[in-house]
Design an enzyme around this catalytic site. Structure first.
Site, PDB file in Angstrom:
ATOM      1  N   CYS A 223       0.805  -1.223   0.000  1.00 51.88           N
ATOM      2  CA  CYS A 223       0.000   0.000   0.000  1.00 51.88           C
ATOM      3  C   CYS A 223       0.841   1.277   0.000  1.00 51.88           C
ATOM      4  CB  CYS A 223      -0.921   0.007   1.210  1.00 51.88           C
ATOM      5  SG  CYS A 223      -1.907  -1.488   1.346  1.00 51.88           S
TER       6      CYS A 223
ATOM      7  N   HIS B 153      -9.697   2.046  -0.759  1.00 57.84           N
ATOM      8  CA  HIS B 153      -8.232   1.898  -0.694  1.00 57.84           C
ATOM      9  C   HIS B 153      -7.713   1.388  -2.034  1.00 57.84           C
ATOM     10  CE1 HIS B 153      -4.269   1.197   0.519  1.00 57.84           C
ATOM     11  NE2 HIS B 153      -4.446   0.517   1.644  1.00 57.84           N
TER      12      HIS B 153
ATOM     13  N   GLU C 118      -1.638   5.178  13.443  1.00 57.69           N
ATOM     14  CA  GLU C 118      -1.342   6.378  12.675  1.00 57.69           C
ATOM     15  C   GLU C 118      -1.564   7.640  13.510  1.00 57.69           C
ATOM     16  OE1 GLU C 118      -2.116   8.063   8.158  1.00 57.69           O
ATOM     17  OE2 GLU C 118      -3.483   6.572   8.989  1.00 57.69           O
TER      18      GLU C 118
ATOM     19  N   LYS D 282      -9.723   8.205   1.548  1.00 53.74           N
ATOM     20  CA  LYS D 282     -10.181   6.824   1.374  1.00 53.74           C
ATOM     21  C   LYS D 282     -11.631   6.665   1.812  1.00 53.74           C
ATOM     22  CE  LYS D 282      -5.791   4.277   1.747  1.00 53.74           C
ATOM     23  NZ  LYS D 282      -4.827   5.355   2.017  1.00 53.74           N
TER      24      LYS D 282
ATOM     25  N   HIS E 295      -3.086   8.001   5.730  1.00 54.90           N
ATOM     26  CA  HIS E 295      -3.288   6.668   5.166  1.00 54.90           C
ATOM     27  C   HIS E 295      -4.725   6.248   5.471  1.00 54.90           C
ATOM     28  CE1 HIS E 295      -2.170   2.944   3.384  1.00 54.90           C
ATOM     29  NE2 HIS E 295      -2.309   2.239   4.501  1.00 54.90           N
TER      30      HIS E 295
ATOM     31  N   PHE F  15       1.523  -3.289   3.936  1.00 49.30           N
ATOM     32  CA  PHE F  15       1.819  -4.616   4.457  1.00 49.30           C
ATOM     33  C   PHE F  15       3.324  -4.868   4.323  1.00 49.30           C
ATOM     34  CE2 PHE F  15      -2.452  -7.110   3.862  1.00 49.30           C
ATOM     35  CZ  PHE F  15      -3.054  -6.280   4.773  1.00 49.30           C
TER      36      PHE F  15
END
Length: 419
Positions: free
Chosen positions: A169, A346, A320, A341, A309, A405
């Site tokens: 990502c 996403h 975050e 998002k 994010h 990830f």
């Protein structure tokens, strides 16, 4: 001597618009691009929604039908976004209009997964006939994740540094950051940078859903809920985002319109878990600090926008938020933060580039896009996430951070370009 790096072109294929103007308008209007999936039967699947691409017509982006028939959608999205960005930048590396040395024009475009549809289709063929005789000879050069960068380079005669970043990502944020460094240190005059993705296929949904990452909400318009106490996972989305980064003097010499200046890049790794973020936020905070420090961030003078994010998973949003507090201290409560998002879903490997475009436009126009559906704030997530409606602010610097990830953390910073 370090060179300045500016943005001279942008292109987007997204669930809320297939050009920058539409994309930006819909973000400010709080338009949700998440829909029920109609491309295939979702009846047996646990998740039936995604940030889908609407009204995508390849021919509108200089893509001919024979090429379109042979390519996976992730490549077509990337080529289309690059077409828009290069058209805006006005760069030409061949012909009578040539204004850049082709060996000084590069492509840094990545994909988190690559040709997922192609992988599944050709795998089914060999399972049905183990001889493999029906597997397409185009299987490998259609599936590999670097092929979008390759085709973009072919179409724009870019013979300079060209690589495919794959960091889940964080892919396109890292791609833009590494392109920035390549130009800053003199390896190229301009680089087409970003990411593209098409992963909303049954196997993609099953894989992410079984990893407990996806929202199982039944209402597509109330499913992607970053920083909301009701959040239950992210919503998959498709698309592409591309920036044309260019060395400042090169852009200025040819009279290009400069959209923004890229001023910072941070890159760290959680080194913690294959899918979960480091919960204390320390590595993510370091990444943000690196981008802000390089960008000359001054809490006494700057007004900061953060495109988070903000996936809408419990672990991400908590870690975050902690990272922002560690990186910024008390200033974290003054920062304008939002997760687009909430509207796009996403976009995986394309998310960072799409969100970089939103960050650039926020700083350029002095307005923060909202986090929609933020109707039930999580009391532990107590920063200003720009709930539900856009907010005007005298922004001076904007950052976009991405957490992938594997623990990949990336953050990029932009300012208005001052001569």
């Amino acid at each position: 001597m370090s060179k300045r790096v500016v943005v001279t072109g942008m292109g987007i294929i997204s669930p809320v618009g297939n050009n920058v103007e539409t994309y930006w308008k819909n973000l400010l209007d709080g338009v949700c691009g998440i829909e029920f999936i109609t491309d295939f039967d979702t009846t047996p699947l646990p998740v039936k929604i995604a940030g889908t691409i609407k009204d995508f017509h390849p021919e509108e982006y200089g893509i001919d039908k024979p090429f379109a028939r042979k390519q996976d959608l992730f490549t077509l999205y990337g080529v289309a976004a690059a077409y828009q960005a290069m058209k805006q930048a006005g760069l030409h590396s061949e012909g009578e209009e040539q204004n850049i040395d082709p060996f000084r024009l590069g492509v840094y475009v990545g994909s988190g997964i690559g040709g997922f549809t192609t992988q599944v289709r050709e795998t089914q063929k060999i399972l049905e006939d183990p001889s493999g005789q029906w597997v397409s000879p185009l299987f490998i050069p259609t599936m590999i994740s670097n092929i979008a960068a390759g085709h973009i380079a072919i179409k724009h005669h870019a013979q300079g540094p060209t690589i495919d970043v794959v960091t889940a990502c964080a892919t396109s944020t890292n791609a833009i950051g590494e392109a920035y460094r390549a130009i800053k240190h003199g390896y190229a005059d301009a680089i087409i940078a970003g990411g593209c993705e098409h992963a909303t296929i049954p196997l993609g949904i099953a894989g992410f859903a079984n990893a407990k990452a996806l929202s199982r909400a039944e209402d597509p318009k109330y499913a992607s809920l970053p920083f909301n106490a009701n959040r239950g996972g992210f919503v998959m989305g498709d698309g592409a985002g591309i920036l044309v980064l260019e060395e400042y003097e090169h852009a200025k010499a040819r009279g290009a319109e400069i959209i923004a200046e890229m001023v910072g890049y941070g890159n760290t790794c959680d080194a913690y878990h294959s899918t979960a973020p480091r919960p204390d936020g320390t590595t993510q905070a370091k990444c943000i600090e690196l981008a802000l420090n390089e960008g000359g961030f001054d809490p006494e003078k700057d007004c900061l926008y953060i495109n988070a994010h903000g996936t809408g998973t419990h672990l991400n949003d908590a870690a975050e938020t902690q990272a922002y507090k560690l990186a910024l201290g008390d200033f974290a409560y003054k920062a304008h933060i939002s997760s687009t998002k909430s509207m796009t879903g996403h976009l995986l490997g394309a998310a960072g580039a799409a969100e970089a475009i939103a960050t650039i436009l926020a700083v350029r126009n002095g307005i923060c896009p909202p986090t929609i559906n933020l109707d039930t704030p999580d009391p532990e997530l107590d920063l200003d996430y720009t709930p539900n409606t856009p907010v005007e602010a005298d922004l001076t610097i904007g950052i976009s951070d991405s957490l992938g990830f594997g623990g990949h953390d990336a953050c990029i910073a932009f300012r208005k370009c001052e001569n």
